[in-house]
Design a protein around this motif. Structure first.
Motif, PDB file in Angstrom:
ATOM      1  N   PRO A  79      29.106  27.605  36.182  1.00 21.61           N
ATOM      2  CA  PRO A  79      30.364  26.848  36.418  1.00 21.61           C
ATOM      3  C   PRO A  79      31.333  26.971  35.209  1.00 21.61           C
ATOM      4  N   TYR A  80      30.985  27.057  33.774  1.00 20.97           N
ATOM      5  CA  TYR A  80      32.020  27.156  32.827  1.00 20.97           C
ATOM      6  C   TYR A  80      32.809  28.426  33.150  1.00 20.97           C
ATOM      7  N   VAL A 128      33.299  29.908  35.837  1.00 20.01           N
ATOM      8  CA  VAL A 128      34.467  29.575  37.034  1.00 20.01           C
ATOM      9  C   VAL A 128      35.575  28.572  36.498  1.00 20.01           C
ATOM     10  N   THR A 129      35.373  27.920  35.894  1.00 25.42           N
ATOM     11  CA  THR A 129      36.261  26.786  35.213  1.00 25.42           C
ATOM     12  C   THR A 129      37.330  27.576  34.286  1.00 25.42           C
ATOM     13  N   ARG A 183      38.124  30.696  34.668  1.00 23.70           N
ATOM     14  CA  ARG A 183      38.778  31.498  35.560  1.00 23.70           C
ATOM     15  C   ARG A 183      39.924  30.688  36.278  1.00 23.70           C
ATOM     16  N   ALA A 184      39.584  29.530  36.719  1.00 24.92           N
ATOM     17  CA  ALA A 184      40.275  28.610  37.521  1.00 24.92           C
ATOM     18  C   ALA A 184      41.629  28.160  36.484  1.00 24.92           C
ATOM     19  N   LYS A 185      41.172  28.311  35.237  1.00 22.37           N
ATOM     20  CA  LYS A 185      42.205  27.882  34.098  1.00 22.37           C
ATOM     21  C   LYS A 185      43.087  28.967  34.129  1.00 22.37           C
ATOM     22  N   GLY A 186      42.765  30.043  34.475  1.00 22.04           N
ATOM     23  CA  GLY A 186      43.825  31.110  34.277  1.00 22.04           C
ATOM     24  C   GLY A 186      43.521  32.311  33.337  1.00 22.04           C
ATOM     25  N   VAL A 187      42.086  32.198  32.531  1.00 24.16           N
ATOM     26  CA  VAL A 187      42.325  33.193  31.688  1.00 24.16           C
ATOM     27  C   VAL A 187      42.199  34.577  32.156  1.00 24.16           C
ATOM     28  N   ARG A 188      42.768  35.489  31.457  1.00 24.71           N
ATOM     29  CA  ARG A 188      42.616  36.870  32.242  1.00 24.71           C
ATOM     30  C   ARG A 188      41.296  37.580  32.181  1.00 24.71           C
ATOM     31  N   LYS A 227      39.466  39.007  29.048  1.00 29.35           N
ATOM     32  CA  LYS A 227      39.334  37.835  27.988  1.00 29.35           C
ATOM     33  C   LYS A 227      38.227  37.230  28.434  1.00 29.35           C
ATOM     34  N   LEU A 268      34.852  38.512  27.909  1.00 26.08           N
ATOM     35  CA  LEU A 268      34.508  38.745  26.376  1.00 26.08           C
ATOM     36  C   LEU A 268      34.351  37.217  25.809  1.00 26.08           C
ATOM     37  N   LYS A 269      35.362  36.417  26.253  1.00 27.83           N
ATOM     38  CA  LYS A 269      35.193  35.179  25.471  1.00 27.83           C
ATOM     39  C   LYS A 269      34.045  34.254  26.191  1.00 27.83           C
ATOM     40  N   TYR A 270      33.742  34.309  27.387  1.00 27.69           N
ATOM     41  CA  TYR A 270      32.816  33.048  27.883  1.00 27.69           C
ATOM     42  C   TYR A 270      31.393  33.868  28.158  1.00 27.69           C
ATOM     43  N   MET A 284      41.997  28.476  45.399  1.00 23.79           N
ATOM     44  CA  MET A 284      42.233  28.950  44.256  1.00 23.79           C
ATOM     45  C   MET A 284      42.013  30.311  44.083  1.00 23.79           C
ATOM     46  N   ARG A 290      46.716  30.252  39.322  1.00 21.70           N
ATOM     47  CA  ARG A 290      45.476  29.539  38.648  1.00 21.70           C
ATOM     48  C   ARG A 290      45.472  28.994  37.338  1.00 21.70           C
ATOM     49  N   GLY A 291      45.726  27.735  37.461  1.00 17.40           N
ATOM     50  CA  GLY A 291      45.594  26.997  36.092  1.00 17.40           C
ATOM     51  C   GLY A 291      46.993  26.658  35.727  1.00 17.40           C
ATOM     52  N   PHE A 345      35.902  20.443  38.503  1.00 14.69           N
ATOM     53  CA  PHE A 345      34.701  20.861  39.308  1.00 14.69           C
ATOM     54  C   PHE A 345      33.839  19.614  39.045  1.00 14.69           C
ATOM     55  N   THR A 387      28.126  21.227  32.744  1.00 11.35           N
ATOM     56  CA  THR A 387      28.211  22.840  32.826  1.00 11.35           C
ATOM     57  C   THR A 387      29.606  23.504  32.956  1.00 11.35           C
ATOM     58  N   ALA A 388      30.447  22.614  33.081  1.00 17.40           N
ATOM     59  CA  ALA A 388      31.725  23.374  33.280  1.00 17.40           C
ATOM     60  C   ALA A 388      32.594  23.560  32.023  1.00 17.40           C
ATOM     61  N   LEU A 389      32.065  23.205  30.955  1.00 16.54           N
ATOM     62  CA  LEU A 389      32.808  23.632  29.587  1.00 16.54           C
ATOM     63  C   LEU A 389      31.690  24.595  28.861  1.00 16.54           C
ATOM     64  N   TYR A 442      32.158  26.717  22.335  1.00 15.48           N
ATOM     65  CA  TYR A 442      33.721  26.635  21.744  1.00 15.48           C
ATOM     66  C   TYR A 442      34.125  24.951  21.671  1.00 15.48           C
ATOM     67  N   CYS A 477      47.256  30.246  27.926  1.00 14.60           N
ATOM     68  CA  CYS A 477      47.224  31.016  28.991  1.00 14.60           C
ATOM     69  C   CYS A 477      48.401  31.376  29.668  1.00 14.60           C
ATOM     70  N   HIS A 478      49.193  30.274  29.869  1.00 12.77           N
ATOM     71  CA  HIS A 478      50.231  30.132  30.592  1.00 12.77           C
ATOM     72  C   HIS A 478      51.583  30.187  30.194  1.00 12.77           C
TER      73      HIS A 478
END
Lengths: 372, 327, 316, 271
Positions: B224-225, B227-228, B230-235, B238, B241-243, C55, C95-96, C103, C108-110, C114, C126-127
Motif C-alpha cells: 500500500p505505501y 501505491v500511496t 504512486r498516487a501522490k505523483g512520485v515519478r 524515484k 528507489l525511494k520506496y 487514478m 496523480r496527487g 487509502f 501500511t499506507a505510509l 521516512y 512532486c507537483h
C-alpha cells in the motif's frame, strides 16, 4: 470474501492436487524434477548403465579425449548400428604429449543390453549385462579417460551415486536435527528456545568451509570408505540444520496462534493430535521445499571437500574426487574433459534450485485459492 | 540507538567465547597431536626417540596439561595477542597470520563490493522488468552462477585464460613483484591480479543477492505505501528507489553479514586453486599436519572477522531502519 | 450541468489462472463538482477498482478494457483519463496534483522508513516548483489543519510512532496538501475503531466544506454514506445498480438490491425481529440488472425503474 | 428460567507486562445472549478466550454450571477440561483462518465427535448430516475443502463444527464482523434460529454496536481492560450512564441522512 464459489472442478480437489496443478504450471520446475528423477535412477543402477567398472584401465587410452557416437563412417556410409572409432595415438615430438585421433580401421559398433564386464550389483549379486558396450573387442569412452586410462563416463555415473546420495542422506540428517531443535525451541519456548537460538547464532557466524575442513581433516586416515562417507555427511549436516531449525521454530510459533489450531484445541484435541493433524501438515510443504533447496549445499560441500583432498578419498569415486584430478591448469589445458563431472554438479544443483522454487510456489494452499 | 549498539556489542562476547570453545574442540578432534606426527616423521627417518624425550617434547608444548588449562592458555594468549607458535613453520603464529589475513580481507571485501555493485542494479532491473527477456536471461545466468562451485569457475577461467589469451592466471603478484617491499608498482600489480579472485569469489554471492533482492522488491512493489506514493505523483524511477528499494534493502543488509562466512569459505577454496597467498592454503596445510595453534588461530581469526562483519551489518541495518533504531 | 468526472461504460478485466474475471462491466456515473459522491457496495462489487481506474492505478493482471473517464479540471481543457499514454505529463499532474487519494489501511499506507514531514512535503515537491523550506512549511500547516498537535516534534517522527487515527490524518493531509480538485477516499475509515471513524469522517466533511473540492468516497457502510454523501452510486458485481441523491437512495431506494441492503443492517428499531436478507427482499428476480440511468433536467444522472422512465428524457 | 450458567469473577490477564484485562466480573444466564463491546485493545477478545481457557488467565475465577454441576474452569488442568469442551464452544472471527485448509468439511465437522469418543462411523455421519442441514449447507459439501467456499459458507462450517457436540454455551468472537452486510444478516439470523431451537447461550463479542444491539439481551461495555458499564441492551443503548458508552454511541453514523453525526469529544468527557 466474494460470495461466489469457485467452479466445481476445483471445489473437490484436495490441497495436494491443487499444489500439484500449480507445480505443473512451472515448466522449468517440472523439467528439473524429471531430470532429477532420471539422474537418480541412472545413478541407482549405474553398474548396468555404464560399460566399465571404476578401476578398469585401458592402457591403450591414457588421457584420451571423449569419443563421438556415429552413424556415418568416414566414407559417408550409413550404419544402422551406432559405432565409435578407436584411438590412434601418437606422441608429440615437441611436447611429449600423447595425441589421439580417430582411427578409421578401428570401427567398434555399440551393442546394447549385452554381456560385458561382470560386476556385483550394489555389491550383492553377480551380473554382466550392460546398457551398451563396444563390440569387436574394442572400447568406448564417451567422456574420454583419465591419466590412468579409466573410463570417465563410467566413473561419472558411479560418482553420481555417491555425490547424489550424500545430498539426500545429508539432508535427512539436517531435517532430523532441524525439526528436532526447531520444534523443541518453538514448542517448549523459554530457556530451551534461548539456548537453541544462541546455538544457531554461533553456528551461523562461523565460516563453514574452514570448519568443514578442520572436521574432515580429523577423520582418521585408516577409516573405511563407508565410515568416511558417513563422517563427511555428518560434518556437512552439522552446520546445515540451523536454517531449517529457524524456519521450523518460526512456523511453530506462528501456527500455534492460527485460529484453526486454537479451534482444534478448543474442541478438546490433545497435544499430539494438534501437532500431527493440524500443525505438521501445514508446514510439511515448507519443510519439503527447504529440504529440496538444501540438497545442493550438501552436494557442493562434498565436491569442495573432496576436491581439496580432505573429503571422500579414492578409491571411492564421487564428483568431487573426480574433480580433484583437474586441480591445476596444466591438467585442464591438456585434458579439459576432466571438468565434465563439474557440468553434472552444475546441472544437478540448478535442477534442485529450480524444483525447490517451483515447490515453494506450489506449497501455498491459497496462492490461487480464489481470493484476491 | 545507543543502548541497541551497546547490547549488540556486548552480546558479541559470549558468542565469541562460544566460538573459541567450538574451535578448540574441533582442533583437538584429530587423533594424535603435533608430537605424535613429529615422532612419526622422525621414526620414518630412522631416528629412535626415547620415552623421556617424548615426555620432554610434550612438556615443552604444554601438551601434558589437562584440556581446560590448555584451552584457557590458548584463549588467554589469543586475547593478549599471542597466538602461540607454529611447529610446522617454526615461527610464531603472529608472524605467519597477519599478512595472509590481510590478503584474505582484501579479496573478501573486494568480492563483497563486486557483489553489491553488480547485484544491486541487476536485482532492481529484474524485479521492475519482471518476466521480460532481460529478466529471464539474467535470472538464468544467476541460476547458473548459483550452481557453479567457485573452484570450478576458477578452473574454467584458468582454462580460458590459457587457451584464449595465453596467460597463466593465478597468484596475486607477478613473479617480479613476489618478494619485494610495497611500492606503487607492486600495488598496481596486485590490482591487476585481484580482479579474478574477486569475480570468482563474488559471483556466487552476486547470484544469491540478486535473487533475494528481486524477491524482496517484488514483495514490496505492490504494498500500500508504494501505491500511496504512486498516487501522490512520485515519478517512476524515484518511486522505486525511494520506496520499495529502501525497504527491500533492509533484509538485504542483514544478509550481508551472513554473506561473509560464505565469501570467506569461497575465498579459502579459490585461493587453493589459484595459488593465492591467503589464509586458505595455509589453513589446509596446518590442518593436515595437525599444527594446532596455527589452524586454531586461523579458524578463530576468521570467526572473529565474520562476527565483527555481522555486527557491522546489524548496526548498518539499525541505522537504515528506524523501526529497529527506535525500539 | 457541471460534472468534474464523467465515467462512461468502464470495463476492467482481471486475468487469473482460473480465467478472466470481469471486475467492472460497463460502469457509468458522474461526479458533480464540489459535491461528495459515494460509491457503496459489498466486497467484489468493483467499487475500489473504479477508484483505482480514476487514478490509473490498475496494474496487471488487471486491465481497463474499454470505457472513458472524462475529467474536466477548473482550468485547462477536459481530457479522457483512460486514453492518456503512460508517459503523458498530464498523468503525472493528475496523480496527487489534480486528483489525490486516501487509502483504506493507514497502518501500511505510509513508508515506515521516512519521517512524516518528509512524506507530506514530498507531495508538494512532486507537483510544484518550490524549495524544500516552502514545502516543509506548507506541509506543517496542512498537518496542523488536519488536527496533528505538537507539530514541531511530530514532523520528525516515523509513522509507527503514530496511532491509526493519527496516521489516517497524515494520509489525508498528504492527499490535500496540493489542493487537488478531486479527493478519492477508498474506505478510509474501515480499519479504524468507531470513535476514531467518527473523528475522521467529521474531519473529511469539514475540510470538504472548507476547501470545496469534489470528493469520491468509496465505502461499504451505508451509515457513512448517509453522513457524508450528496450523491450515491450503488454497485454490485461490477455494475452500477442505482444512482441518486443520498435521500433518494437511502430513503426511497428503487432497486431491490438497495432495498435489501438497507434492510439487512441490524439496529435497535428492529431488535428481536429477523433481519431481512438480500434474498428475502429480492426473491427470484435477477438483481444484477441495473436500472437505466436517466439524465434529469438539471443534468444529474439518476436511475429509474424501467416502467417509470420519463418520456422525452435522453437516456444514457 | 434465569438460571446462572457462567460466573466470572475478578478476571485479570497481562501480556508481557501490559494489562489486557483487569478485574472483570459478570454472570451469564442460561439461554440469554450477553454482548461484550469495546474498541480494539479493550480486552473483550481476551475475556472470551480466558473463559474457554484458550488463554490461561493470571488471576480470577470462572465457574461453569456444567451438566455435572458447578466446576471451576480456571483451576482445571487441561486434561480435565476436555470433557467440558462438549458443553462450550467457540465460533471464530476469520472464516478463512479458522478452518484447517487441509481437511474436508466432513473431517472438520467430524473431528470433535472423534475426539469425544463417538466410534460408530455411521452415527458420526448422521450427526454431521444433521448439523449440516441445521446450518443450511448442501449435503454435497462434505467432500469439499474450505477453499471451495465463500466467506459466509465457511462461517456456517465453523458454526457446524462448534455445534456438532451439542454444547449449551457458545462464544462468538467477532463471528460476523468480517462478513459483508448481506451475508452478516444471514449468519445473524442463523445464530438466532439455532439459539431458539437448541436453547443455546451466547457470549457475543463484537465491536459493531448495531449488531450487538440487534442480537443481545444484555451487554457489557469494555474500555482498556475494564468493564465500564453493563445492563440490558435497552438500558445501555438508550440511557447510557457512563461517558465512554455515550462516546461510543455518539460515534455510530446513522443511515438516515437527516440524523447528522455529532460525535462527542473525548477530552470534554474526560476519557
Amino acid at each position: 470474501m466474494n460470495d461466489v464459489s469457485i467452479d466445481t472442478g476445483l471445489a473437490t480437489a484436495t490441497p495436494r492436487q491443487l499444489a500439484w496443478q500449480r507445480f505443473k504450471r512451472h515448466r522449468l520446475a517440472l523439467a528439473s524434477g524429471i531430470f532429477l528423477l532420471l539422474i537418480y535412477t541412472l545413478a541407482f543402477v549405474c553398474e548396468f548403465i555404464v560399460p566399465y567398472k571404476t578401476d578398469t584401465r585401458n592402457v591403450q587410452a591414457i588421457n584420451a579425449p571423449p569419443m563421438s557416437v556415429r552413424f556415418f563412417d568416414m566414407e559417408g556410409n550409413f550404419h544402422l548400428r551406432p559405432f565409435v572409432y578407436g584411438y590412434d595415438m601418437k606422441v608429440n615430438d615437441d611436447t611429449w604429449m600423447r595425441e589421439y585421433t580417430d582411427n578409421p580401421d578401428k570401427l567398434y559398433p555399440l551393442r546394447f543390453f549385452t554381456r560385458g564386464e561382470s560386476y556385483r550389483f550394489w555389491g550383492f549379486f553377480e551380473f554382466d549385462h550392460h546398457l551398451f558396450v563396444a563390440g569387436q573387442g574394442g572400447y568406448v569412452h564417451l567422456f574420454g579417460t583419465d591419466q590412468l586410462g579409466r573410463d570417465l563416463f563410467s566413473r561419472v555415473f558411479y560418482g553420481a551415486r555417491v555425490s547424489l546420495s550424500i545430498g539426500v542422506v545429508g539432508v535427512v540428517m539436517t531435517l532430523v536435527l532441524g525439526v528436532l531443535f526447531g520444534g523443541l525451541a518453538g514448542y517448549l519456548g523459554g530457556l530451551m528456545d534461548r539456548a537453541v537460538q544462541r546455538m544457531i547464532e554461533v553456528l551461523q557466524s562461523l565460516p563453514t568451509l574452514p570448519l568443514w575442513m578442520a572436521l574432515s581433516a580429523s577423520l582418521p586416515v585408516e577409516w573405511s570408505s563407508i565410515r568416511v562417507y558417513f563422517g563427511v555427511t555428518i560434518i556437512l549436516s552439522l552446520f546445515g540444520w540451523t536454517t531449517l531449525a529457524r524456519q521450523v521454530r518460526g512456523r511453530f510459533l506462528a501456527l500455534r496462534e492460527e485460529e484453526f489450531v486454537v479451534a482444534a484445541r478448543l474442541i478438546g484435541a490433545g497435544k499430539l493430535r494438534v501437532i500431527f493433524r493440524h500443525m505438521l501438515p501445514s508446514f510439511a510443504s515448507h519443510i519439503i521445499t527447504t529440504a529440496t533447496l538444501a540438497v545442493p549445499g550438501m552436494i557442493l560441500g562434498e565436491t569442495a571437500l573432496s576436491f581439496l583432498g580432505i573429503g571422500l578419498r579414492p578409491p571411492v569415486v564421487s564428483w568431487g574426487v573426480l574433480m580433484q584430478q583437474a586441480q591445476n591448469y596444466q591438467v585442464i589445458v591438456m585434458t579439459p574433459w576432466l571438468l565434465l563431472p563439474g557440468l553434472f554438479v552444475v546441472l544437478t544443483v540448478m535442477a534442485f534450485n529450480l524444483m525447490g522454487d517451483g515447490l515453494r510456489d506450489a506449497a501455498d494452499p491459497y496462492s490461487t485459492g480464489g481470493q484476491s | 540507538m545507543r543502548s541497541y549498539v551497546v547490547t549488540r556489542v556486548l552480546g558479541m562476547f559470549p558468542t565469541l567465547a562460544f566460538i573459541s570453545l567450538i574451535v578448540f574442540i574441533v582442533i583437538q578432534l584429530p587423533p594424535g597431536d603435533i608430537v605424535t606426527s613429529t615422532l612419526d616423521r622422525m621414526q620414518a627417518q630412522g631416528v629412535e626417540v626415547s620415552a623421556e624425550q617424548v615426555q620432554n617434547l610434550r612438556a615443552q608444548y604444554n601438551l601434558d596439561e589437562p584440556m581446560p588449562i590448555q584451552y584457557l592458555r590458548w584463549a588467554g594468549g589469543f586475547i593478549t595477542g599471542d597466538m602461540g607458535y607454529s611447529y610446522l613453520f617454526a615461527r610464531p603464529v603472529n608472524e605467519l597470520v597477519w599478512e595472509r589475513l590481510g590478503f584474505t580481507l582484501i579479496i573478501t571485501i573486494s568480492a563483497l563490493l563486486f557483489t553489491w555493485v553488480v547485484a544491486l542494479p541487476l536485482g532492481i532491473y529484474t524485479a521492475v522488468r519482471q518476466y521480460s527477456i532481460g529478466d529471464y536471461v539474467l535470472t538464468t545466468i544467476a541460476l547458473i552462477g548459483l550452481a557453479t562451485p567457485n573452484f570450478l569457475l576458477a578452473l574454467i577461467l584458468m582454462y580460458i585464460g590459457y587457451e584464449w589469451f595465453g596467460i597463466s592466471i593465478g597468484g596475486l603478484f607477478s613473479p617480479e613483484f613476489q618478494e619485494v617491499p610495497w611500492t606503487w608498482a607492486r600495488l598496481r600489480d596486485l590490482l591487476s591480479h585481484l580482479w579474478i579472485p574477486m569475480v570468482v569469489v563474488g559471483l556466487g554471492g552476486t547470484a544469491v543477492t540478486m535473487r533475494i533482492l528481486r524477491a524482496n522488491l517484488l514483495d514490496e512493489l505492490n504494498k500500500p505505501y508504494v501505491v500511496t506514493a504512486r498516487a501522490k505523483g512520485v515519478r517512476p524511477i524515484k518511486l522505486i528507489l525511494k520506496y520499495p528499494l529502501r525497504i527491500a534493502i533492509n533484509p538485504f543488509i542483514s544478509t550481508l553479514g551472513l554473506l561473509l562466512p560464505t565469501l570467506i569459505s569461497g575465498e579459502a577454496i579459490v585461493s587453493m586453486v589459484l595459488n593465492l597467498p591467503t589464509t586458505g592454503p595455509l589453513l589446509l596445510q596446518a590442518l593436515l599436519s595437525q599444527d594446532m595453534y596455527l589452524a586454531g588461530s586461523f579458524l578463530m581469526l576468521l570467526a572473529v572477522l565474520t562476527v565483527v562483519g555481522m555486527l557491522i551489518s546489524d548496526l548498518v541495518l539499525a541505522w537504515a531502519d528506524p523501526r529497529i533504531r527506535y525500539e | 450541468m457541471d460534472n468534474i468526472l464523467q465515467v462512461r461504460d468502464l470495463a476492467v478485466d482481471f486475468t487469473t489462472d482460473i480465467g478472466i474475471t470481469k471486475a467492472l462491466n460497463g460502469v457509468s456515473f458522474d461526479v458533480p463538482r464540489g459535491q461528495v459522491t459515494a460509491i457503496v457496495g459489498e466486497s467484489g462489487s468493483g467499487k475500489s477498482v473504479t477508484a483505482n481506474c480514476v487514478m490509473r492505478l490498475i496494474q496487471p493482471p488487471g486491465r481497463i478494457v474499454s470505457g472513458s473517464i472524462q475529467f474536466s479540471p477548473s482550468q485547462g481543457s477536459p481530457f479522457d483519463i483512460v486514453s492518456l499514454a503512460d508517459k503523458d505529463p498530464r498523468l503525472h499532474e493528475l496523480r496527487g496534483g489534480l486528483i489525490s487519494m486516501v487509502f483504506q489501511e493507514p497502518m501500511t499506507a505510509l513508508s515506515p522508513v521516512y519521517t512524516i514531514g518528509n512524506q507530506v512535503a514530498e507531495a508538494i515537491l512532486c507537483h510544484r516548483d518550490v524549495g524544500k523550506a516552502v514545502a516543509w512549511q506548507e506541509a506543517t500547516e496542512m498537518l496542523i489543519r488536519v488536527g496533528i498537535e505538537d507539530i514541531e516534534r511530530r514532523m520528525f517522527m516515523y509513522p509507527f510512532e503514530f496511532s491509526g487515527g493519527m496516521r489516517q490524518r497524515v494520509v489525508i493531509a498528504m492527499a490535500l496538501v496540493c489542493n487537488p480538485e478531486v479527493l478519492i477516499c477508498d474506505e478510509p475509515t474501515t480499519a479504524l475503531d468507531v470513535t476514531i471513524q467518527a473523528e475522521v469522517l467529521t474531519l473529511i466533511r469539514d475540510l470538504q466544506h472548507e476547501l470545496g473540492n469534489s470528493v469520491l468516497f468509496i465505502t461499504h457502510d451505508l451509515g457513512v454514506v448517509a453522513q457524508l454523501a450528496d450523491y450515491v452510486v450503488v454497485m454490485y458485481q461490477g455494475r452500477v445498480l442505482e444512482i441518486g441523491t443520498v435521500r433518494q437512495v437511502l430513503k426511497t431506494p428503487m432497486h431491490p438490491y438497495t432495498q435489501g441492503l438497507l434492510q439487512a443492517i441490524p439496529g435497535l428499531a428492529r431488535a428481536g425481529e429477523r433481519l431481512a436478507t438480500i434474498e428475502s427482499v429480492v426473491g427470484d428476480a435477477d438483481i444484477t440488472t441495473p436500472y437505466p440511468l436517466v439524465k434529469l433536467a438539471d443534468g444529474r444522472q439518476v436511475s429509474l425503474p424501467p416502467q417509470s422512465t420519463p418520456g422525452g428524457q435522453e437516456s444514457e | 428460567m434465569s438460571e446462572v450458567l457462567l460466573e466470572v469473577k475478578n478476571l485479570c490477564k497481562s501480556f508481557e507486562g501490559v494489562v489486557a484485562v483487569e478485574d472483570v466480573t459478570f454472570d451469564l444466564l442460561r439461554a440469554e445472549t450477553l454482548g461484550i463491546v469495546g474498541e480494539s485493545g479493550s480486552g473483550k477478545t481476551t475475556v472470551a478466550r480466558c473463559i474457554l481457557r484458550a488463554i490461561d488467565p493470571d488471576t480470577g475465577t470462572v465457574q461453569f454450571n456444567s451438566s455435572n454441576g458447578w466446576v471451576y474452569l480456571t483451576n482445571l488442568p487441561h486434561r480435565e477440561l476436555v470433557p467440558l469442551r462438549r458443553e462450550m464452544q467457540m465460533v471464530f472471527q476469520d472464516p478463512f483462518a479458522s478452518l484447517n485448509p487441509r481437511m474436508t468439511v466432513r473431517e472438520i465437522i467430524e473431528e470433535p465427535l472423534i475426539i469425544h469418543g463417538e466410534r460408530s462411523r455411521s452415527r458420526r455421519l448422521d450427526q454431521v448430516m444433521d448439523i449440516l442441514d441445521r446450518v443450511q449447507l448442501e449435503r454435497d459439501s462434505l467432500t469439499r475443502y474450505p477453499h471451495a467456499f465463500s466467506g459466509g459458507q465457511r462461517q456456517r462450517i465453523g458454526i457446524a463444527r462448534a455445534l456438532v457436540l451439542r454444547p449449551s454455551f457458545i462464544v462468538c468472537d467477532e463471528s460476523v464482523s468480517a462478513l459483508d452486510v448481506s451475508v452478516q444478516a444471514q449468519i445473524i439470523n442463523l445464530l438466532e434460529d439455532l439459539q431458539r431451537e437448541l436453547g443455546l447461550t451466547y457470549l457475543f463479542v463484537a465491536h459493531d454496536l448495531s449488531v450487538v444491539q440487534h442480537i443481545c439481551d444484555r451487554v457489557l461495555v469494555m474500555n482498556r481492560g475494564r468493564v465500564v458499564e453493563s445492563g440490558t441492551v435497552t438500558d445501555v443503548f438508550e440511557r447510557p450512564q457512563e461517558n465512554y458508552t455515550k462516546l461510543l454511541l455518539s460515534a455510530i453514523p446513522s443511515t438516515d441522512p437527516d440524523v447528522p453525526l455529532q460525535p462527542l469529544d473525548r477530552e470534554q468527557l474526560g476519557i
